[in-house]
Design a protein around this motif. Structure first.
Motif, short mmCIF file in Angstrom:
data_model
loop_
_atom_site.label_atom_id
_atom_site.label_comp_id
_atom_site.label_asym_id
_atom_site.label_seq_id
_atom_site.Cartn_x
_atom_site.Cartn_y
_atom_site.Cartn_z
N VAL A 1 0.84 -1.20 0.00
CA VAL A 1 0.00 0.00 0.00
C VAL A 1 0.87 1.25 0.00
O VAL A 1 0.64 2.19 -0.76
CB VAL A 1 -0.93 0.03 1.24
N THR A 2 1.90 1.26 0.85
CA THR A 2 2.71 2.47 1.02
C THR A 2 3.67 2.71 -0.15
O THR A 2 4.25 3.77 -0.26
CB THR A 2 3.50 2.42 2.34
N PHE A 3 3.83 1.72 -1.03
CA PHE A 3 4.70 1.93 -2.20
C PHE A 3 4.02 2.84 -3.22
O PHE A 3 4.67 3.59 -3.94
CB PHE A 3 5.03 0.58 -2.85
N TYR A 4 2.70 2.74 -3.31
CA TYR A 4 1.95 3.41 -4.38
C TYR A 4 1.33 4.72 -3.89
O TYR A 4 0.68 4.74 -2.85
CB TYR A 4 0.86 2.46 -4.91
N THR A 5 1.53 5.79 -4.68
CA THR A 5 1.10 7.10 -4.18
C THR A 5 -0.41 7.32 -4.25
O THR A 5 -0.92 8.23 -3.61
CB THR A 5 1.77 8.23 -5.00
N MET A 6 -1.13 6.52 -5.03
CA MET A 6 -2.56 6.82 -5.17
C MET A 6 -3.43 6.24 -4.05
O MET A 6 -4.61 6.58 -3.95
CB MET A 6 -3.08 6.34 -6.53
N ALA B 1 -1.28 2.18 -9.60
CA ALA B 1 -1.73 2.96 -8.46
C ALA B 1 -0.78 4.11 -8.15
O ALA B 1 -0.66 4.52 -7.00
CB ALA B 1 -1.92 2.06 -7.24
N GLY B 2 -0.09 4.61 -9.19
CA GLY B 2 0.75 5.77 -8.98
C GLY B 2 2.16 5.39 -8.62
O GLY B 2 2.48 5.23 -7.45
N ALA B 3 3.03 5.23 -9.63
CA ALA B 3 4.44 4.93 -9.42
C ALA B 3 5.06 4.88 -10.82
O ALA B 3 4.80 3.94 -11.57
CB ALA B 3 4.65 3.61 -8.71
N TYR B 4 5.86 5.90 -11.16
CA TYR B 4 6.52 5.96 -12.46
C TYR B 4 7.32 4.70 -12.72
O TYR B 4 7.35 4.18 -13.85
CB TYR B 4 7.43 7.19 -12.48
N ILE B 5 7.98 4.18 -11.68
CA ILE B 5 8.88 3.05 -11.88
C ILE B 5 8.14 1.82 -12.40
O ILE B 5 8.75 0.95 -13.02
CB ILE B 5 9.67 2.74 -10.57
N CYS B 6 6.83 1.73 -12.19
CA CYS B 6 6.09 0.57 -12.69
C CYS B 6 6.03 0.52 -14.22
O CYS B 6 5.56 -0.46 -14.79
CB CYS B 6 4.70 0.51 -12.08
N GLY B 7 6.54 1.56 -14.90
CA GLY B 7 6.67 1.49 -16.35
C GLY B 7 7.86 0.64 -16.76
O GLY B 7 7.93 0.15 -17.89
N GLU B 8 8.81 0.46 -15.85
CA GLU B 8 9.96 -0.42 -16.13
C GLU B 8 9.41 -1.84 -16.16
O GLU B 8 8.63 -2.23 -15.28
CB GLU B 8 11.03 -0.25 -15.05
#
Ligand SMILES: Cc1cc2nc3c(=O)[nH]c(=O)nc-3n(C[C@H](O)[C@H](O)[C@H](O)COP(=O)(O)O)c2cc1C
Ligand code: SF4
Ligand code: FES
Lengths: 169, 435
Positions: free
Chosen positions: A75-80, B174-181
């Protein structure tokens, strides 16, 4: 707003019962294991409750056969995912370079002023808005993109802010 | 076309032909416009023959690295009895890039068709399309299109009556640029933190759920149906520069041009034509200062380099930069380069997944030094410090996010050193206040 010690109202009402649980179970068929349902399940929680509490973290962990500590780490990894309550309308403004070149910082100022939030990350006193700055929203040619909840609005300038906010009572 | 602007005669409109045409979004509308012919044709071919056509077309990955698509597909094992996966990368988070969004919003069935062809060619029964969490509208359009494709029998256990199962699942980020890697994206689908994996093993050997996996960008997959219908020779003929760079490319242009938008051009088109004819040049009274041509992760080009460059993989390498995802950030003479480079470094510091020390510490430290320079407290020794950090951040980490942070810093110092010096020598007033 400070995250502080935020707990759910007692007694805790589970999210995954009835139709919500049935919806999750239908999605199990699309993945080879239950852990892969973690992001989808967290979205289901946030859509229904607005944020993800310690109690729902424990519930999601139990439903998917994971530990609460593991789920919290994800949960805390993702900003949304919100780990504490936010305003009724959650506003995200892009301020990354391409938008910054085209005046994003002025749009942020106008939003902070007209929502009454005052500063980035804060919720207005009436609980109506929270404004946060985010990195690239993938609409850099239409500066400045703003998200209000799930609505994606392009080309927001300071002048357009009052009219935009009026749409979100 | 230069969506949202009308098509310019200098464009070659293939992928963007139906942008803005809501009728193309429906299954029936797509079929009326010639859609699903590529899939029909593919289902009548052998998987090997499909891969040969894609190879022969010269199509290269549009997600950033430019790897030949047919070759990537040919790495997938055959008859190994394991489930295979195709993953479509719709995470589009590279600053400057906003093309995949328009493909999904206007031509969702082009992407579904490309995924289905790829799936059939690689023995894949289920394809996952990973869409960044903020793309709520593209998600809604894609979800409706997938629903329609199942209802029409195009997808399902007997796709288009072929007897082959082809399924598509949309998965929301869910919001994380790095997940495009690519490997971070696989971890994210598996319900993990989005940390990139050490390679090898490469995805074709052990990718998603440890099974053979191919990952492709949205634009790459959306080009495949056209290649199947019109042939490899036709696709290869869409080339103005180097024969290793074939086909059309959507170029997202943002920043200080008169008409920002997505322009579809043949690879090899002169950048000057794009900037001045199609995008209408700079704002009145302004001149070009710099261009970051491939999304924020590639080296910065000066106006002279940009104006003489050809827009293709080789043309931009020749000018010291890269085509990347072709998200072009255009900056005119009003731009404070030091501030923009700091802002990019801050982006990478925010998005670092923090597994590698060089990246976690390097991106944060680089940002702090640049902030210090902008606050009027820089030192001459900061140049060496920044370059030394950049050196340590390049080629030393699990993924290239760290290198991406170093690229604009190194090219920025080399090409715009005077602007840094003006702050350091107190010839220019500080623009930041440090807490
Ligand atoms: C930090 C980082 C971010 C990336 N973001 C994206 C992205 O948002 N979309 C994308 O298609 N590729 C992205 N890539 C490239 C992918 O890893 C991968 O090369 C690509 O999806 C492969 O598809 P292609 O061969 O069709 O280009 C990124 C790479 C890195 C290192
Ligand atoms: S280079 Fe940075 S983003 Fe990439 S794996 Fe290492 S810490 Fe994570
Ligand atoms: S930089 Fe603002 S949307 Fe991309």
């Amino acid at each position: 707003m400070s995250a502080g010690h935020v707990v759910d109202a007692e007694p805790y009402e589970p999210v995954f019962t009835g139709e919500t649980m049935a919806e999750l179970e239908r999605r199990f068929a699309e993945y080879p294991n239950k852990q892969a349902l973690l992001l989808p399940a967290l979205w289901m929680v946030q859509e229904r409750r607005g944020w993800i509490s310690e109690s729902t973290i424990s519930e999601v962990a139990a439903v998917l056969g994971l530990t609460p500590a593991y789920v919290k780490g994800v949960v805390t990894f993702y900003t949304m995912y919100h780990t504490h309550p936010v305003g009724r309308h959650f506003i995200q403004v892009c301020t990354t370079s391409p938008c910054g070149l085209c005046g994003a910082e002025d749009t942020v100022r106008a939003l902070l002023e007209h929502t009454g939030c005052g500063e980035v990350g804060a919720t207005s006193a009436d609980g109506r808005f929270t404004v946060v700055e985010v990195e690239c929203l993938g609409a850099c040619g239409f500066a400045t993109p703003v998200m209000v909840g799930d609505d994606f609005i392009e080309s927001v300038t300071p002048e357009k802010v009052p009219e935009l906010l009026a749409r979100y009572p | 076309m230069g969506f949202p602007h009308p098509s310019h005669p200098g464009e070659t409109v293939v992928l963007s032909k139906h942008f803005g045409d809501a009728g193309a979004r429906t299954h029936a509308g797509w079929v009326e416009r010639g859609g699903y012919e590529g899939l029909r044709k593919a289902l009548g071919m052998t998987p090997e023959a499909i891969i040969e056509v894609v190879k022969a077309s010269g199509l290269r990955g549009r997600g950033g690295a430019g790897f030949p698509t047919g070759l990537k597909w040919s790495f997938m094992p055959k008859d190994d009895g394991k489930p295979h996966y195709l993953v479509c990368n719709a995470d589009e988070s590279e600053p400057g890039t906003f093309k995949d969004r328009e493909i999904m919003r206007w031509t969702p069935h082009a992407l579904i068709e490309g995924c289905a062809i790829g799936a059939f060619a690689m023995g894949v029964e289920r394809c996952y399309i990973y869409i960044r969490g903020e793309f709520t509208e593209p998600w809604a359009v894609m979800a409706e299109a997938v629903r329609e494709a199942y209802a029409a029998g195009t997808l399902g256990d007997n796709a288009m009556g072929s007897g082959k199962p082809i399924h598509i699942t949309l998965h929301r980020g869910a919001g994380a640029y790095i997940c495009g890697e690519e490997t971070a994206l696989m971890n994210s689908i598996e319900g993990r933190r989005g940390n990139p994996r050490i390679k090898p093993p490469f995805p074709a050997a052990a990718g998603l759920f440890a099974m053979p996996t191919t990952i492709n960008n949205v634009e790459t997959l959306a080009a495949v149906p056209h290649i199947l219908v019109r042939g490899a020779e036709w696709y290869k003929s869409l080339c103005k520069g180097n024969p290793k760079s074939t086909g059309t490319k959507l170029i997202s242009v943002c920043g200080h041009v008169q008409r920002p938008g997505n322009y579809e051009v043949m690879l090899g088109t002169p950048m000057k034509e794009l900037l001045y004819d199609m995008c209408g040049g700079m704002r009145p009274g302004r001149t070009l200062k710099a261009v970051i041509p491939g999304g924020s992760s590639v080296p910065i080009m000066t106006a002279e380099e940009a104006e003489s460059a050809l827009l293709d993989y080789e043309g931009l390498i020749e000018k010291g930069s890269m085509l990347g995802s072709a998200g072009m950030i255009v900056m005119d003479d009003s731009t404070d380069m030091v501030y923009q480079i700091m802002r990019l470094a801050r982006f990478y510091a925010h998005e670092s997944c923090a597994q590698c020390t060089q990246c976690r510490e390097g991106t944060a430290w680089t940002t702090r030094i640049l902030e210090r320079i902008l606050s009027g407290k820089g030192k001459e020794s900061d140049f060496d410090l920044l370059l030394d950090l950049a050196d340590n951040m390049t080629g030393t980490t699990i993924c290239v996010l760290s290198d991406s942070c170093a690229a604009p810093v190194v090219s920025g110092i080399r090409k715009f050193r005077g602007e840094f010096e003006a702050y350091i020598r107190r010839e220019r007033a500080p623009v930041l206040e440090l807490a």
